[in-house]
Every structure is written in C-alpha cells, then in structure tokens.
Motif scaffolding. Structure first.
Motif, PDB file in Angstrom:
ATOM      1  N   LEU A   6      -3.597 -58.976 -34.272  1.00 46.23           N
ATOM      2  CA  LEU A   6      -3.580 -58.741 -32.828  1.00 46.23           C
ATOM      3  C   LEU A   6      -4.755 -57.854 -32.393  1.00 46.23           C
ATOM      4  O   LEU A   6      -5.556 -58.221 -31.541  1.00 46.23           O
ATOM      5  CB  LEU A   6      -2.242 -58.087 -32.466  1.00 46.23           C
ATOM      6  N   GLY A   7      -4.856 -56.684 -33.011  1.00 45.18           N
ATOM      7  CA  GLY A   7      -5.839 -55.695 -32.550  1.00 45.18           C
ATOM      8  C   GLY A   7      -7.168 -55.727 -33.282  1.00 45.18           C
ATOM      9  O   GLY A   7      -8.147 -55.157 -32.818  1.00 45.18           O
ATOM     10  N   CYS A  28      -6.139 -53.061 -37.883  1.00 48.65           N
ATOM     11  CA  CYS A  28      -5.271 -52.728 -39.031  1.00 48.65           C
ATOM     12  C   CYS A  28      -5.238 -53.854 -40.065  1.00 48.65           C
ATOM     13  O   CYS A  28      -5.849 -53.761 -41.133  1.00 48.65           O
ATOM     14  CB  CYS A  28      -3.846 -52.439 -38.572  1.00 48.65           C
ATOM     15  N   ARG A  29      -4.512 -54.933 -39.764  1.00 51.73           N
ATOM     16  CA  ARG A  29      -4.213 -55.935 -40.801  1.00 51.73           C
ATOM     17  C   ARG A  29      -5.366 -56.885 -41.101  1.00 51.73           C
ATOM     18  O   ARG A  29      -5.682 -57.128 -42.275  1.00 51.73           O
ATOM     19  CB  ARG A  29      -2.970 -56.748 -40.390  1.00 51.73           C
ATOM     20  N   GLU A  39      -7.860 -53.436 -28.460  1.00 57.48           N
ATOM     21  CA  GLU A  39      -8.578 -52.416 -29.243  1.00 57.48           C
ATOM     22  C   GLU A  39     -10.074 -52.689 -29.317  1.00 57.48           C
ATOM     23  O   GLU A  39     -10.766 -52.134 -30.178  1.00 57.48           O
ATOM     24  CB  GLU A  39      -7.999 -52.365 -30.668  1.00 57.48           C
TER      25      GLU A  39
HETATM   26  P1  4NP Z   1      -3.343 -55.012 -35.910  1.00 54.72           P
HETATM   27  O1  4NP Z   1      -2.458 -53.805 -35.291  1.00 54.72           O
HETATM   28  O2  4NP Z   1      -3.006 -56.227 -35.086  1.00 54.72           O
HETATM   29  O3  4NP Z   1      -2.882 -55.138 -37.316  1.00 54.72           O
HETATM   30  O4  4NP Z   1      -4.781 -54.561 -35.769  1.00 54.72           O
HETATM   31  C1  4NP Z   1      -2.440 -53.479 -33.930  1.00 54.72           C
HETATM   32  C2  4NP Z   1      -3.292 -52.535 -33.443  1.00 54.72           C
HETATM   33  C3  4NP Z   1      -3.234 -52.179 -32.101  1.00 54.72           C
HETATM   34  C4  4NP Z   1      -2.332 -52.793 -31.267  1.00 54.72           C
HETATM   35  C5  4NP Z   1      -1.478 -53.760 -31.757  1.00 54.72           C
HETATM   36  C6  4NP Z   1      -1.528 -54.105 -33.093  1.00 54.72           C
HETATM   37  N1  4NP Z   1      -2.259 -52.434 -29.888  1.00 54.72           N
HETATM   38  O5  4NP Z   1      -1.389 -52.959 -29.177  1.00 54.72           O
HETATM   39  O6  4NP Z   1      -3.035 -51.619 -29.416  1.00 54.72           O
END
Ligand code: 4NP
Length: 154
Positions: free
Chosen positions: A9-10, A13-14, A46
């Motif tokens: 999503l962002g 992280c993953r 992000e």
């Molecule tokens: P990612 O985690 O998808 O693993 O990078 C997230 C980081 C930030 C957000 C959501 C998921 N956010 O809503 O800001």
C-alpha cells in the motif's frame, strides 16, 4: 529480462522489504542478468518517504543489503513495464486490478500464494511486528524464485 515489481500500500514497509530480500536471493543465485526487481505502492499516502525504520532494522539484522529509496506510486502505465506484479495481500491485488482495469496478461500474483500458507501478509504499519513480516516475505520470495527458475528454465 524478467521484470518483477513487488507491491504494497505505502511502499515503505512490506514491498521495499520484499524488493531487497528478493534482490539478495537473485544475486546469490547468479540471476541478476535475468531478473530485475523493483517495488511500488498502490496508494499515494507515503509518497516520497524513505523506507520504514522497522523494515531497515530487519534487513540489517539479516545482513540484507539495501539502498536509500523513496516511496513511489504504481501507475496505470506501468502495466507494460513489468512481467510480474507481486502483491503482499489481496487488498493490493484488488487495487491493482482496478488500476489496470483488468489484468489481461495475468501478471498479478499474491506473494504467499507461491507457498502453502496462501494468505495475506499482515501490515506491520498497523501490527508493529516487522519480524513476522520478514519471515513471511523471506518464505514467499524463496518460493517465488523457485517458481521463476522452473517456469523460465533459468
Ligand atoms: P506498507 O505499509 O503498505 O507495507 O508500506 C503501510 C504504510 C503506510 C500506510 C499504510 C500501509 N499508510 O496508510 O500511511
């Protein structure tokens, strides 16, 4: 060249964790000239932020090389630039199918569907548990690499 894009999503992280873990596996398998690896996010939440410190801690703990990078959003035009879009969960598979209208070449796959776990990778942004995320990403990346090696006779 087989072009792989990991998607969360962002993109802090993953998917960056998967990008660096998979790059390391590809390098160790001497397949850098056959497989290229990037990551993107489906949201603009992000944009421009660097990789989350929880992800960096796990990469360092496991001696996985990484470079500074900034969150980048997946665009509709990216569909033709990659052969595989590997999502961390079903939400991001769905968001990609919406973005690309459909997935005519069946490029979208969920990472843990290459393993017997066949489930989503929980978001450590919410769970705070980057260690479980790392274990699942490592498992998924190893299984995905094995899949590519067999499918493309690498
Ligand atoms: P990612 O985690 O998808 O693993 O990078 C997230 C980081 C930030 C957000 C959501 C998921 N956010 O809503 O800001």
């Amino acid at each position: 060249m087989i072009r792989v894009c990991f998607v969360c999503l962002g993109n802090i992280c993953r998917s960056p964790m998967a990008e660096f873990v998979f790059k390391d596996m590809v390098k160790k398998a001497n397949l850098e000239d056959k497989i290229s690896v990037l990551s993107r996010g489906t949201s603009d939440e992000e944009l421009g932020k660097s990789v989350h410190s929880g992800t960096i801690n796990e990469l360092e703990r496991h001696h996985i090389p990484y470079t500074l990078r900034y969150a980048t959003q997946l665009k509709k035009e990216d569909y033709d630039s990659f052969d595989y879009f590997i999502s961390v969960d079903s939400l991001n598979s769905r968001l990609m199918r919406n973005l690309f209208i459909h997935d005519k070449d069946l490029k979208i796959h969920r990472l843990l569907d290459f393993t017997s776990l066949k489930k989503d990778i929980a978001d450590p942004w919410y769970t705070g548990n980057f260690t479980v995320t790392y274990q699942e990403i490592e498992l998924g990346c190893q299984a995905f690499l094995n899949y590519l090696i067999e499918k493309h006779s690498l």
